[in-house]
Design a protein around this motif. Structure first.
Motif, PDB file in Angstrom:
ATOM      1  N   ALA A  30       0.859  -1.185   0.000  1.00  0.00           N
ATOM      2  CA  ALA A  30       0.000   0.000   0.000  1.00  0.00           C
ATOM      3  C   ALA A  30       0.891   1.229   0.000  1.00  0.00           C
ATOM      4  CB  ALA A  30      -0.930  -0.002   1.204  1.00  0.00           C
ATOM      5  N   LEU A  31       0.690   2.083  -0.975  1.00  0.00           N
ATOM      6  CA  LEU A  31       1.429   3.338  -1.051  1.00  0.00           C
ATOM      7  C   LEU A  31       0.572   4.449  -0.447  1.00  0.00           C
ATOM      8  CD1 LEU A  31       2.320   1.566  -3.761  1.00  0.00           C
ATOM      9  CD2 LEU A  31       3.711   3.593  -4.121  1.00  0.00           C
ATOM     10  N   VAL A  32       1.173   5.187   0.466  1.00  0.00           N
ATOM     11  CA  VAL A  32       0.479   6.238   1.211  1.00  0.00           C
ATOM     12  C   VAL A  32       1.319   7.502   1.124  1.00  0.00           C
ATOM     13  CG1 VAL A  32      -0.335   6.948   3.491  1.00  0.00           C
ATOM     14  CG2 VAL A  32      -0.521   4.545   2.801  1.00  0.00           C
ATOM     15  N   GLY A  33       0.684   8.654   1.010  1.00  0.00           N
ATOM     16  CA  GLY A  33       1.470   9.883   1.011  1.00  0.00           C
ATOM     17  C   GLY A  33       0.683  11.087   0.559  1.00  0.00           C
ATOM     18  N   SER A  34       1.381  11.994  -0.159  1.00  0.00           N
ATOM     19  CA  SER A  34       0.796  13.279  -0.532  1.00  0.00           C
ATOM     20  C   SER A  34       0.402  13.361  -2.006  1.00  0.00           C
ATOM     21  CB  SER A  34       1.799  14.407  -0.236  1.00  0.00           C
ATOM     22  OG  SER A  34       2.950  14.292  -1.064  1.00  0.00           O
ATOM     23  N   PHE A  35       0.734  12.361  -2.805  1.00  0.00           N
ATOM     24  CA  PHE A  35       0.612  12.491  -4.259  1.00  0.00           C
ATOM     25  C   PHE A  35      -0.763  12.107  -4.777  1.00  0.00           C
ATOM     26  CE2 PHE A  35       0.958  10.650  -8.564  1.00  0.00           C
ATOM     27  CZ  PHE A  35       1.348  11.804  -9.246  1.00  0.00           C
ATOM     28  N   ASN A  36      -1.374  13.025  -5.557  1.00  0.00           N
ATOM     29  CA  ASN A  36      -2.556  12.742  -6.369  1.00  0.00           C
ATOM     30  C   ASN A  36      -2.129  12.620  -7.835  1.00  0.00           C
ATOM     31  OD1 ASN A  36      -4.826  13.533  -4.383  1.00  0.00           O
ATOM     32  ND2 ASN A  36      -3.611  15.416  -4.454  1.00  0.00           N
ATOM     33  N   PRO A  37      -2.715  11.706  -8.600  1.00  0.00           N
ATOM     34  CA  PRO A  37      -2.436  11.670 -10.049  1.00  0.00           C
ATOM     35  C   PRO A  37      -3.225  12.776 -10.752  1.00  0.00           C
ATOM     36  CG  PRO A  37      -3.942   9.922  -9.460  1.00  0.00           C
ATOM     37  CD  PRO A  37      -3.568  10.588  -8.175  1.00  0.00           C
ATOM     38  N   SER A  38      -2.800  14.006 -10.510  1.00  0.00           N
ATOM     39  CA  SER A  38      -3.589  15.167 -10.936  1.00  0.00           C
ATOM     40  C   SER A  38      -3.044  15.852 -12.182  1.00  0.00           C
ATOM     41  CB  SER A  38      -3.681  16.194  -9.798  1.00  0.00           C
ATOM     42  OG  SER A  38      -2.389  16.640  -9.412  1.00  0.00           O
ATOM     43  N   GLY A  39      -2.030  15.260 -12.814  1.00  0.00           N
ATOM     44  CA  GLY A  39      -1.557  15.779 -14.088  1.00  0.00           C
ATOM     45  C   GLY A  39      -2.265  15.088 -15.244  1.00  0.00           C
ATOM     46  N   ASN A  40      -2.080  15.606 -16.443  1.00  0.00           N
ATOM     47  CA  ASN A  40      -2.682  14.985 -17.615  1.00  0.00           C
ATOM     48  C   ASN A  40      -1.891  15.406 -18.853  1.00  0.00           C
ATOM     49  OD1 ASN A  40      -4.592  13.317 -18.866  1.00  0.00           O
ATOM     50  ND2 ASN A  40      -5.934  15.034 -19.361  1.00  0.00           N
ATOM     51  N   THR A  41      -2.072  14.652 -19.946  1.00  0.00           N
ATOM     52  CA  THR A  41      -1.429  14.960 -21.224  1.00  0.00           C
ATOM     53  C   THR A  41      -2.478  14.915 -22.329  1.00  0.00           C
ATOM     54  OG1 THR A  41       0.649  13.957 -20.475  1.00  0.00           O
ATOM     55  CG2 THR A  41       0.396  14.316 -22.827  1.00  0.00           C
ATOM     56  N   PRO A  42      -2.656  16.013 -23.089  1.00  0.00           N
ATOM     57  CA  PRO A  42      -1.974  17.306 -22.942  1.00  0.00           C
ATOM     58  C   PRO A  42      -2.455  18.032 -21.697  1.00  0.00           C
ATOM     59  CG  PRO A  42      -3.688  17.461 -24.601  1.00  0.00           C
ATOM     60  CD  PRO A  42      -3.616  16.017 -24.220  1.00  0.00           C
TER      61      PRO A  42
END
Length: 344
Positions: A115-127
């Motif tokens: 389980a990965l826990v922390g501060s990161f959201n996958p909030s980027g995108n391309t483009p």
């Protein structure tokens, strides 16, 4: 075993989202992926989850229904909520109270449960959408962290928590009762879930003993009661250093002014390209004892009293502490470099 992963200006763009993508692709038919997160704009990563479901992986996702930037999650939400996406296994988390699903938990059953826990959201995108990035920051390039917990009992606890959140139900009382009943406790590792009636966990972990040094990386700091606690620690001889995000919405001037007037070293992280300092961790040192706190918790009243959050306390793990310590030193050195650049 515990591993720490950092994203930031010194890492390749998308370092942490690529880490999640590799984990998704490694889960075989019959495996399980469970996520809980606040922002999710990365359509390529959403497609990786759909492909996992298509190959026979159970994929369940909890996503905040109304983030601060209300439109941010909509494209991923529409894709994953469809029958061709995750269907009923996608759940947009709504609240009766002015609260948010702010925790970031990413569980994978294979190759071995983690389980990965922390501060990161996958909030980027391309483009990328420049207007969105101006509002929420480039999380694929800014400072973030994910910690891979592999202790079987702790991982099983995080898995149960996400499944419980996905199942929902129980009303307002259960909303505050259920998280504390789900806490995980062991000799060196403790996991605390929010919201909870007993909300002063961070204050107790900081104030529970005499520390000679406290270092804090805070993307959001608006809780004046915690600032007062740190001031008391500083007045008692503790060295207290805070690196905070530079925007006044996240860290108002009153917090900075109070901290500096009470003996805290308070540094704002202002990247020349406006990359965010989104890390959330606290390093605590006493004689013969070291503790690191990490997770999704902001130092705000909303995180403390209302949000779904996760906070991990890890004691006397030298390698993990050293990794966070090195990251704090790196960010501190960055701020000094930025200051010199701004002065010409």
């Amino acid at each position: 075993m515990t591993q720490v992963y950092f994203g930031g200006p010194d890492q390749p763009s998308g370092h942490l989202r690529d880490l999640l993508a590799r984990h998704v692709d490694a889960v075989p038919q019959g495996g399980e992926i469970l996520w809980s997160t606040y922002y999710f704009r990365d359509l390529a990563l959403a497609e990786a989850l759909v492909r996992a479901r298509q190959r026979g992986v159970t994929v369940k996702l909890c996503l905040e229904a109304s983030p601060k930037l209300a439109s941010a999650n909509q494209p991923v939400r529409e894709r994953l909520a469809s029958a061709a996406g995750l269907g009923d296994n996608f759940k947009a988390i709504k609240h009766l109270l002015p609260a948010h699903l702010h925790e970031k938990i990413y569980y994978f059953s294979h190759p071995s449960p983690v389980a990965l826990v922390g501060s990161f959201n996958p909030s980027g995108n391309t483009p990328e959408d420049a207007d969105v990035i101006r509002e929420i920051g480039d999380q694929d390039r800014g400072h973030n962290c994910l910690i891979a917990l592999e202790h079987p009992a702790a991982v099983a606890n995080l898995r149960r928590h996400v499944l419980s959140l996905h199942a929902g139900g129980g009303g307002v009382s259960a909303y505050f009762d259920r998280p504390a009943r789900s806490d995980y406790k062991s000799e060196r590792l403790n996991i605390f879930y929010y919201p909870r009636w007993d909300s002063a966990i961070v204050a107790r972990l900081i104030g529970g003993r005499k520390y000679h040094r406290i270092r804090i990386a805070a993307s959001h700091f608006r809780d004046m009661s915690l600032a007062r606690l740190l001031a008391r620690q500083a007045q008692a001889g503790t060295s207290v250093t805070v690196i905070a995000h530079d925007t006044l919405r996240r860290v108002p001037r009153r917090i900075e002014a109070f901290a500096k007037s009470n003996g805290l070293s308070f540094i704002r992280y202002a990247h020349p390209e406006n990359l965010p300092m989104h890390a959330k961790f606290i390093l605590l040192e006493a004689a013969g004892f070291r503790r690191v706190l990490f997770g999704s918790m902001n130092l705000t009243l909303t995180s403390r009293f209302l949000n779904n959050e996760v906070l991990v306390a890890l004691d006397d793990e030298p390698d993990i502490f050293a990794a966070f310590e090195a990251r704090f030193a790196h960010m501190l050195a960055e701020t000094a470099k930025f200051q010199k650049l701004s002065e010409g």
